[in-house]
Structure formats: structure tokens, C-alpha cells
Enzyme design. Sequence first.
Site, mmCIF file in Angstrom:
data_model
loop_
_atom_site.group_PDB
_atom_site.id
_atom_site.type_symbol
_atom_site.label_atom_id
_atom_site.label_comp_id
_atom_site.label_asym_id
_atom_site.label_seq_id
_atom_site.Cartn_x
_atom_site.Cartn_y
_atom_site.Cartn_z
ATOM 1 N N GLU A 218 -10.541 -7.749 -8.328
ATOM 2 C CA GLU A 218 -9.304 -6.966 -8.250
ATOM 3 C C GLU A 218 -8.287 -7.405 -9.299
ATOM 4 O O GLU A 218 -8.101 -8.603 -9.523
ATOM 5 C CB GLU A 218 -8.663 -7.104 -6.859
ATOM 6 N N GLU B 139 -9.655 -2.280 -7.052
ATOM 7 C CA GLU B 139 -10.466 -3.324 -6.418
ATOM 8 C C GLU B 139 -11.822 -2.836 -5.923
ATOM 9 O O GLU B 139 -11.957 -2.466 -4.769
ATOM 10 C CB GLU B 139 -9.688 -4.011 -5.293
ATOM 11 N N HIS C 205 0.871 -1.181 0.000
ATOM 12 C CA HIS C 205 0.000 0.000 0.000
ATOM 13 C C HIS C 205 0.906 1.228 0.000
ATOM 14 O O HIS C 205 1.276 1.744 1.039
ATOM 15 C CB HIS C 205 -0.936 -0.006 1.206
HETATM 16 MN MN MN Z 1 -5.957 -7.849 -2.879
HETATM 17 MN MN MN Z 2 -5.266 -4.835 -3.082
#
Ligand code: MN
Ligand code: MN
Length: 295
Positions: free
Chosen positions: A281, A187, A162
Site C-alpha cells: 500500500e 492497496e 475512508h
Molecule cells: Mn493501510
Molecule cells: Mn488504506
Amino acid sequence: MSGLDSLLEAGRIARLVRESIPNMVRAEMPLVELAEQVEAMIRDHGGRPAFPCNISIDSVAAHFTPGPGEDTVIPPDAVVKVDIGVEIDGYIADTAITVTDNPVGVSLRYAAEEALKSAIKMVRDGVKVSSIGSVIHSVVSRFGFKPIRNLTGHEIKRYNLHAGVSIPNIPTADNTKLSSGHVYAIEPFVTLGDAAGEVVDGGKPNIFKIEKTGAGKLSEAELKVLTMLAERFNGLPYTLRWLKECDAELLRIHGRLWRMGRLRGYPVLVEKTGKPVAQAEHTVIVTEDGCVTVT
Ligand code: MN
Ligand code: MN
């Protein structure tokens, strides 16, 4: 292998595993068995799980993985999200699939997949993340459903799942733009029209990650465990299920490190009104005039 080759290979493995998942999932199957089967398949193909296999059922939207020795099974008629990450040399492909025979679940999944397709079609250098969110929101709304507003896609960097930029599932005031050469996971999470369309913390974490911050002097034993976690997982998320040597003493030290703020636990995320959630996703690399879907 170059970084790009590693990412493409991670993506190839992630796709292969994702496509096998519908044939693995069955009612009454223990979650530990499914998670271990998925993670073993990633390793068998030469990748490493970038994070524990997430298996989120019905109103659980994300961040659930079975704990060590857990005996929970997949209930009949469930909406099962399986979210996987494949890592090669720090390059990560992140992808998810919803498996369900439940008619409502099938509709939710279709809306999530269509929203993802429409989002990917508009990805190119310079597109605002908010425009991606608008498209996801409008496709999902067309089905009479709602995206989960407080779950987002994200930029991915080496050993960093992230990495700052978020890709919303609704229009926002964020003026951030996608950049060529950067990698993002998109996603959409979709729930019913009369749901809150929001997730809340719904249970104790089974997924952890080392925090770079955190104060307090460490004992020799605590430092040893923290060093082991850092070396083994390179700052990526992990679960206690992966620590085969996980005895009572290690669990105690782990709990202490978490309370000290040296580890971050990801709470299980549940739809606020208890409505079922579907997810789709893919991971993409942005180019000047479009993107390459790696998963
Ligand atoms: Mn994922
Ligand atoms: Mn993800």
C-alpha cells in the site's frame, strides 16, 4: 505547516517506519510488542498513529490489532502484513508492507508490489478507479494469483481515512474518476489462485471509531466516555490498548456504547478459504499528469 507540508511529512515518517519494520519482525515476537514498537516510532518522529498498527497474519487480511494484554505471538514461517497510518494535523499517510520468509508469501508479496507499481504508474487526473482495478487484477493474474475482490483502496481527507471514493482491486462498473489534488491510498491484497479471493468477518473487533449517528439517550458516564474518545482521537480509529486508564468500568461503558451504535467496531477480515494474503500500500496525491507518492 501547510496541509501539503503536513501530508508530505506524515508520508516521510510513514515510509521511514515502514522501511524499519522488516528488521523489527521476528518469529515468537508478541504482537503487542511489535504494535507498540511501531506506534512509538511514529510518535518519536513527530507523527501520531492515524489508526492502531494493524498486524494481520497469514489468512487474516486486515483490521487486526492486538488487544490490551494479549499474548499472541508471530508464528514461524508466517505471512505478516503490517499496515500503518501517520497523522499530522489531520493529514494522513497510509502504507503497508508484507514481511515473510515463507516462499509462497514471498511470491504473493512480489505480486502485490508489482500490481501496486503498475497501478501507481497509471494514476493521473481523470483516470477511472475501475481502470486502476483492472490493472491490479491483470498484474496479479499474471502470477497465477487473485486479488481480494472485496477489499479496496480509498480516498483520504483530513481526519477522514475512508473518505468516500474506493479504489478497487478488480475491474468494476464504477465510473468514478480520480481528481487532481485529491489523496488516495492504493492497496492491492493478493491471495492464491485457488482461494475464494474474498474476505469475511473473522473475529471480534479490537479497532473502533466513533459513529456520527446512533440513537438512544446517554447516561452521564456514557457521555463522558464518548466525549473523551472524540477529543482524543478526532474521529479516527483507535484501540482499547491506547486507553491506559482502561479499567473494567470503562470497558463496560465502551461495550454499551458499541451496542448502542455510537461506536463502530471493525471486525477482523479473513480470507474466506483460509488462504494466505499479502498486501502492499502507498498513499498518493493525484496531479494533472501523474501523481506524487507520499509514502
Ligand atoms: Mn493501510
Ligand atoms: Mn488504506
